[in-house]
Motif scaffolding. Structure first.
Motif, PDB file in Angstrom:
ATOM      1  N   PRO A 129       0.813  -1.213   0.000  1.00 38.28           N
ATOM      2  CA  PRO A 129       0.000   0.000   0.000  1.00 38.28           C
ATOM      3  C   PRO A 129       0.851   1.270   0.000  1.00 38.28           C
ATOM      4  N   ARG A 130       0.296   2.336  -0.533  1.00 36.77           N
ATOM      5  CA  ARG A 130       1.016   3.608  -0.632  1.00 36.77           C
ATOM      6  C   ARG A 130       1.438   4.115   0.749  1.00 36.77           C
ATOM      7  N   THR A 131       0.571   3.948   1.732  1.00 34.63           N
ATOM      8  CA  THR A 131       0.906   4.415   3.078  1.00 34.63           C
ATOM      9  C   THR A 131       2.156   3.734   3.607  1.00 34.63           C
ATOM     10  N   VAL A 132       2.287   2.432   3.346  1.00 32.31           N
ATOM     11  CA  VAL A 132       3.464   1.699   3.809  1.00 32.31           C
ATOM     12  C   VAL A 132       4.711   2.168   3.067  1.00 32.31           C
ATOM     13  N   ARG A 133       4.590   2.443   1.775  1.00 34.57           N
ATOM     14  CA  ARG A 133       5.747   2.939   1.020  1.00 34.57           C
ATOM     15  C   ARG A 133       6.216   4.276   1.570  1.00 34.57           C
ATOM     16  N   LEU A 134       5.258   5.138   1.904  1.00 34.91           N
ATOM     17  CA  LEU A 134       5.618   6.431   2.478  1.00 34.91           C
ATOM     18  C   LEU A 134       6.210   6.265   3.873  1.00 34.91           C
ATOM     19  N   LEU A 135       5.677   5.335   4.663  1.00 36.24           N
ATOM     20  CA  LEU A 135       6.249   5.053   5.977  1.00 36.24           C
ATOM     21  C   LEU A 135       7.674   4.531   5.850  1.00 36.24           C
ATOM     22  N   ALA A 136       7.910   3.688   4.852  1.00 37.46           N
ATOM     23  CA  ALA A 136       9.250   3.152   4.642  1.00 37.46           C
ATOM     24  C   ALA A 136      10.230   4.268   4.294  1.00 37.46           C
ATOM     25  N   LEU A 137       9.803   5.210   3.462  1.00 35.65           N
ATOM     26  CA  LEU A 137      10.667   6.345   3.133  1.00 35.65           C
ATOM     27  C   LEU A 137      10.970   7.165   4.386  1.00 35.65           C
ATOM     28  N   GLY A 138       9.941   7.398   5.201  1.00 35.82           N
ATOM     29  CA  GLY A 138      10.158   8.131   6.445  1.00 35.82           C
ATOM     30  C   GLY A 138      11.090   7.386   7.390  1.00 35.82           C
ATOM     31  N   ALA A 139      10.948   6.059   7.444  1.00 35.81           N
ATOM     32  CA  ALA A 139      11.833   5.261   8.301  1.00 35.81           C
ATOM     33  C   ALA A 139      13.276   5.352   7.828  1.00 35.81           C
ATOM     34  N   PHE A 140      13.485   5.365   6.523  1.00 40.85           N
ATOM     35  CA  PHE A 140      14.840   5.500   5.984  1.00 40.85           C
ATOM     36  C   PHE A 140      15.443   6.837   6.377  1.00 40.85           C
ATOM     37  N   LEU A 141      14.698   7.916   6.158  1.00 42.37           N
ATOM     38  CA  LEU A 141      15.225   9.243   6.467  1.00 42.37           C
ATOM     39  C   LEU A 141      15.480   9.398   7.959  1.00 42.37           C
ATOM     40  N   ASN A 142      14.582   8.868   8.790  1.00 45.78           N
ATOM     41  CA  ASN A 142      14.764   8.972  10.235  1.00 45.78           C
ATOM     42  C   ASN A 142      15.958   8.149  10.698  1.00 45.78           C
ATOM     43  N   ALA A 143      16.155   6.979  10.076  1.00 48.88           N
ATOM     44  CA  ALA A 143      17.287   6.136  10.461  1.00 48.88           C
ATOM     45  C   ALA A 143      18.619   6.763  10.070  1.00 48.88           C
ATOM     46  N   VAL A 144      18.628   7.526   8.987  1.00 56.40           N
ATOM     47  CA  VAL A 144      19.871   8.167   8.551  1.00 56.40           C
ATOM     48  C   VAL A 144      20.407   9.102   9.635  1.00 56.40           C
ATOM     49  N   VAL A 145      19.517   9.819  10.317  1.00 58.30           N
ATOM     50  CA  VAL A 145      19.963  10.777  11.338  1.00 58.30           C
ATOM     51  C   VAL A 145      19.967  10.168  12.746  1.00 58.30           C
ATOM     52  N   SER A 146      19.576   8.918  12.868  1.00 60.27           N
ATOM     53  CA  SER A 146      19.542   8.289  14.198  1.00 60.27           C
ATOM     54  C   SER A 146      20.890   7.639  14.501  1.00 60.27           C
ATOM     55  N   PHE A 147      21.920   8.474  14.635  1.00 53.88           N
ATOM     56  CA  PHE A 147      23.263   7.929  14.843  1.00 53.88           C
ATOM     57  C   PHE A 147      23.786   8.144  16.256  1.00 53.88           C
ATOM     58  N   THR A 148      23.021   8.819  17.106  1.00 55.43           N
ATOM     59  CA  THR A 148      23.548   9.093  18.445  1.00 55.43           C
ATOM     60  C   THR A 148      23.665   7.827  19.279  1.00 55.43           C
TER      61      THR A 148
END
Length: 328
Positions: A8-27
């Motif tokens: 579903p489109r919602t899951v694809r958008l959630l996956a994109l958000g998870a990728f972007l959030n994980a990129v900055v989750s380095f602390t």
């Protein structure tokens, strides 16, 4: 793109958000180094603060689903992301004493976000639909972000400071909350507060009916305790082995090595599982045991100082130094 087909489109958008959030989750990778380095804490103090923060993270993961079930998964995700992001932004300015209370709050909120994300993927896919592909895509996106994040964090810490790691992580998490608010509808059956069924069995009763799940959960706790050492004591061990002029490069090598499994594990594990499903876990156990043996054996290898002494035991070491002997 078989993984995306039918998702579903919602899951694809959630996956994109998870990728972007994980990129900055380095602390989470550099927290221990930050505490013993810029904050000047002892290894014991840093271990306590990291452990207390870890308790918050574990508690958030355990209870985040409850908040979503009672108040809505969208609301739980947005609240958790806003709290976590706001705390991380101001964390570098707080005194050490405040970290004992503030860090668990940030970690707890991050755990709630993680649980809410997974729940949103589940409720966005109809039962019997492409749920497996949806979770595969979501995990792939999150792992891809984590593969990018730690090396990026090493560059930020090297060229700016460790304080900027927390500011960047916090701002990125707040942007993720804004993104999630835009892509997740405020109303809709997939994200609304589910109806409470007073006759539904309790969680403990459901778990007792599935003892294999309890055994699996206990095994995960043991394995994860060992695994998480690479995010606590291992960076400090590299902070002790590295020469002063190469601290940043040693930490960058660690960051890259620590997330290499995100790239190697999916294709190698999938290939082995497809060829011989029963061999996957035995092979994993053997590889882990071999890695442990290699680390133990490596303790006998000479360090820089020992190597210099060994090199000095050449022909001249037997006959004496070529330098002039002191006058008697």
């Amino acid at each position: 793109m078989g993984m995306v087909r039918g998702v579903p489109r919602t899951v694809r958008l959630l996956a994109l958000g998870a990728f972007l959030n994980a990129v900055v989750s380095f602390t989470f990778v550099y927290l221990f180094v930050y505490l013993v380095g810029p904050r000047g804490l002892s290894v014991t103090q840093a271990g306590v603060i990291s452990g207390v923060g870890g308790i918050g993270l574990v508690a958030g993961n355990f209870t985040g689903g409850w908040f979503g079930d009672r108040f809505g998964h969208r609301r739980a995700l947005l609240t958790g992301a806003c709290v976590s992001g706001a705390v991380l932004v101001v964390l570098p300015a707080l005194p050490v004493a405040a970290l004992y209370a503030v860090l668990p709050v940030a970690q707890y909120a991050a755990g709630v976000v993680r649980a809410a994300n997974a729940a949103l993927v589940a409720v966005s896919v109809p039962e019997g639909g492409s749920r497996r592909q949806s979770f595969a895509l979501f995990r792939f996106a999150a792992n891809g972000g984590f593969a990018v994040g730690p090396p990026l964090g090493a560059l930020v810490a090297t060229h700016f400071s460790y304080d900027w790691l927390f500011v960047a992580d916090g701002l990125g998490t707040l942007l993720f909350a804004l993104y999630a608010a835009r892509i997740l509808p405020a109303r809709g059956s997939a994200h609304a507060v589910p109806a409470h069924d007073p006759d539904a069995p309790g969680l403990w009763r459901e778990l007792r009916a599935r003892p294999a799940v309890l055994v699996l959960l206990a095994a995960i706790v043991v394995v994860d305790t060992v695994y998480r050492q690479q995010y606590s004591t291992l960076p400090v061990f590299l902070a002790d082995q590295a020469p002063g002029h190469a601290q940043g490069r040693f930490q960058s090598l660690y960051a890259g090595a620590s997330i290499s499994g995100q790239v190697l594990a999916p294709p190698l594990g999938a290939a082995l599982y497809a060829a011989a499903p029963g061999l996957l876990w035995p092979v994993c156990a053997l590889l882990a045991a071999a890695a442990g043996v290699a680390v133990l054996a490596a303790r006998r290898l000479p360090g820089p100082g020992e190597r210099a002494r060994v090199a000095g035991k050449g022909p001249h070491a037997e006959t004496g130094s070529p330098e002039r002997a002191p006058a008697g």
